[in-house]
Design a protein around this motif. Structure first.
Motif, PDB file in Angstrom:
ATOM      1  N   CYS A  63     -20.490 -11.935   2.597  1.00 38.72           N
ATOM      2  CA  CYS A  63     -21.063 -12.326   3.926  1.00 38.72           C
ATOM      3  C   CYS A  63     -20.230 -13.261   4.631  1.00 38.72           C
ATOM      4  O   CYS A  63     -19.516 -14.070   4.311  1.00 38.72           O
ATOM      5  N   GLY A  64     -20.669 -13.289   6.105  1.00 37.34           N
ATOM      6  CA  GLY A  64     -19.804 -14.442   6.874  1.00 37.34           C
ATOM      7  C   GLY A  64     -20.274 -15.602   6.995  1.00 37.34           C
ATOM      8  O   GLY A  64     -19.647 -16.613   7.085  1.00 37.34           O
ATOM      9  N   GLY A  65     -21.755 -15.662   6.752  1.00 41.15           N
ATOM     10  CA  GLY A  65     -22.514 -17.224   6.873  1.00 41.15           C
ATOM     11  C   GLY A  65     -23.521 -17.054   5.941  1.00 41.15           C
ATOM     12  O   GLY A  65     -24.066 -16.019   5.303  1.00 41.15           O
ATOM     13  N   LEU A  66     -24.362 -18.171   5.831  1.00 38.78           N
ATOM     14  CA  LEU A  66     -25.421 -18.436   4.824  1.00 38.78           C
ATOM     15  C   LEU A  66     -26.403 -19.397   5.579  1.00 38.78           C
ATOM     16  O   LEU A  66     -26.083 -20.250   6.152  1.00 38.78           O
ATOM     17  N   VAL A  67     -27.741 -18.887   5.284  1.00 41.36           N
ATOM     18  CA  VAL A  67     -28.916 -19.809   5.962  1.00 41.36           C
ATOM     19  C   VAL A  67     -29.742 -20.355   4.695  1.00 41.36           C
ATOM     20  O   VAL A  67     -29.978 -19.418   4.016  1.00 41.36           O
ATOM     21  N   LEU A  68     -30.099 -21.440   4.838  1.00 38.28           N
ATOM     22  CA  LEU A  68     -30.586 -22.180   3.934  1.00 38.28           C
ATOM     23  C   LEU A  68     -31.815 -22.801   4.363  1.00 38.28           C
ATOM     24  O   LEU A  68     -32.047 -23.759   5.226  1.00 38.28           O
ATOM     25  N   ASN A  69     -33.027 -22.149   4.112  1.00 32.36           N
ATOM     26  CA  ASN A  69     -34.400 -22.588   4.903  1.00 32.36           C
ATOM     27  C   ASN A  69     -35.233 -23.068   3.513  1.00 32.36           C
ATOM     28  O   ASN A  69     -35.564 -22.193   2.796  1.00 32.36           O
ATOM     29  N   ILE A  70     -35.680 -24.498   3.723  1.00 35.64           N
ATOM     30  CA  ILE A  70     -36.467 -24.977   2.425  1.00 35.64           C
ATOM     31  C   ILE A  70     -38.175 -24.688   2.722  1.00 35.64           C
ATOM     32  O   ILE A  70     -38.903 -25.492   2.112  1.00 35.64           O
ATOM     33  N   GLY A  71     -38.512 -23.668   3.613  1.00 37.13           N
ATOM     34  CA  GLY A  71     -39.794 -23.560   3.740  1.00 37.13           C
ATOM     35  C   GLY A  71     -40.792 -23.350   2.778  1.00 37.13           C
ATOM     36  O   GLY A  71     -41.985 -23.828   2.628  1.00 37.13           O
ATOM     37  N   THR A  72     -40.397 -22.610   1.597  1.00 33.83           N
ATOM     38  CA  THR A  72     -40.969 -22.391   0.507  1.00 33.83           C
ATOM     39  C   THR A  72     -40.376 -22.595  -0.819  1.00 33.83           C
ATOM     40  O   THR A  72     -40.032 -21.497  -1.359  1.00 33.83           O
ATOM     41  N   LEU A  73     -40.232 -23.800  -0.928  1.00 35.53           N
ATOM     42  CA  LEU A  73     -39.270 -24.195  -2.066  1.00 35.53           C
ATOM     43  C   LEU A  73     -40.097 -23.994  -3.600  1.00 35.53           C
ATOM     44  O   LEU A  73     -41.206 -24.046  -3.910  1.00 35.53           O
ATOM     45  N   ASN A  74     -39.015 -23.367  -4.434  1.00 37.64           N
ATOM     46  CA  ASN A  74     -39.794 -23.782  -6.034  1.00 37.64           C
ATOM     47  C   ASN A  74     -38.183 -23.976  -6.669  1.00 37.64           C
ATOM     48  O   ASN A  74     -37.122 -23.905  -5.929  1.00 37.64           O
ATOM     49  N   GLU A  75     -38.506 -24.200  -8.164  1.00 41.69           N
ATOM     50  CA  GLU A  75     -37.212 -24.245  -8.929  1.00 41.69           C
ATOM     51  C   GLU A  75     -35.990 -23.260  -8.546  1.00 41.69           C
ATOM     52  O   GLU A  75     -34.815 -23.497  -8.716  1.00 41.69           O
ATOM     53  N   HIS A  76     -36.644 -22.051  -8.635  1.00 35.87           N
ATOM     54  CA  HIS A  76     -35.715 -21.009  -8.541  1.00 35.87           C
ATOM     55  C   HIS A  76     -35.007 -20.793  -7.304  1.00 35.87           C
ATOM     56  O   HIS A  76     -33.833 -20.636  -7.334  1.00 35.87           O
ATOM     57  N   THR A  77     -35.468 -21.275  -5.972  1.00 34.85           N
ATOM     58  CA  THR A  77     -34.902 -20.852  -4.904  1.00 34.85           C
ATOM     59  C   THR A  77     -33.789 -22.117  -4.739  1.00 34.85           C
ATOM     60  O   THR A  77     -32.850 -21.946  -4.080  1.00 34.85           O
TER      61      THR A  77
END
Length: 277
Positions: free
Chosen positions: A59-73
């Motif tokens: 991919c060209g870019g990455l989005v990190l959205n912490i709206g529904t966090l768990n250890e896996h994500t």
């Protein structure tokens, strides 16, 4: 900002169809994918730690959205961010609800401190939490005391510049009035509709759109972020104008996607309410 920058930013997205790896929250993942397609980009959604390094590499870019966090994500975010940083791919951090819980705040801070974040996009309460100065937060919504207003605009711009200088990222504080800044320049954007707050995911979609614009406009990240935010806000206005007395927020959501798909560079230039501060 040059008057043609917004038009060019949009047209570059449409011409290049940037591929964006999105690790976003499961409440809005479908809307994020559709928003990226509508604006001219292409989405890939993956948060599996064993998968994300390969995915973010293509991919060209990455989005990190912490709206529904768990250890896996969280593990997936760190692996993807490390790979994106290694490859020089821009990362957009959306610190949803930072300040609402220790896990959210510490996760966002760790991502920001460890990797090369190109853009931070969130509301003022989230930004203050990242900067260590938030007194309170209302879940994922901005604390009314933190909302950017005409009276607080100058101070908000100064805060955004300071955070941008500290982090090296473009800082995008979104709300009724949006403030976008790097360490030396700041812009106010007054596009948008109150109906955007009546659907889930307008901000999450925006972070993904911002990533597509930044990938497609690597020489002008500040202008790219301004164009993305003004564009979604303008599309919100277009969507609101289509509403009839029989329509509700479900119709608005559809109209917003339609507007994102149909907006032209010329329309963005005409309708963008952008002011350099």
């Amino acid at each position: 900002m040059k008057p043609f920058a917004l038009k060019i930013a949009l047209e570059n997205v449409r011409a290049q169809v940037p591929l964006v790896h999105c690790i976003t929250n499961y409440v809005t993942v479908n809307d994020c994918a559709n928003a990226l397609l509508a604006c001219g980009g292409s989405p890939i959604m993956s948060d599996e730690p064993a998968d994300v390094e390969d995915i973010t590499s293509i991919c060209g870019g990455l989005v990190l959205n912490i709206g529904t966090l768990n250890e896996h994500t969280i593990a997936g975010m760190h692996k993807a961010a490390a790979q994106a940083t290694k490859l020089g791919h821009p990362i957009v951090l959306d610190p949803v609800g930072a300040g609402a819980s220790m896990l959210r705040t510490s996760t966002a801070a760790a991502l920001l401190d460890t990797y090369d974040i190109a853009v931070i996009r969130g509301n003022m309460s989230e930004m203050k939490a990242l900067a260590g100065s938030a007194s309170a937060t209302r879940g994922v919504d901005v604390n009314p005391e933190d909302a950017v207003t005409e009276d607080s605009l100058e101070a908000s711009a100064a805060f955004a510049k300071s955070l941008a200088e500290k982090t090296g990222a473009v800082v995008a504080i979104t709300g009724a009035i949006d403030v976008v800044a790097n360490a030396t320049r700041a812009f106010a954007i007054r596009n948008g509709s109150p109906l955007m707050g009546k659907i889930t995911g307008a901000g999450c979609m925006l972070s993904c759109i911002v990533a597509a614009y930044v990938v497609a406009n690597p020489e002008a990240p500040l202008e790219a972020v301004v164009a993305a935010i003004a564009g979604e806000g303008l599309c919100g206005q277009v969507a609101a104008a289509r509403m009839t007395h029989e329509d509700g927020n479900g119709s608005f959501r559809t109209y917003l996607l339609d507007a994102l798909y149909n907006i032209s560079g010329e329309a963005l230039e005409r309708g963008a309410l952008v002011q350099e501060l």
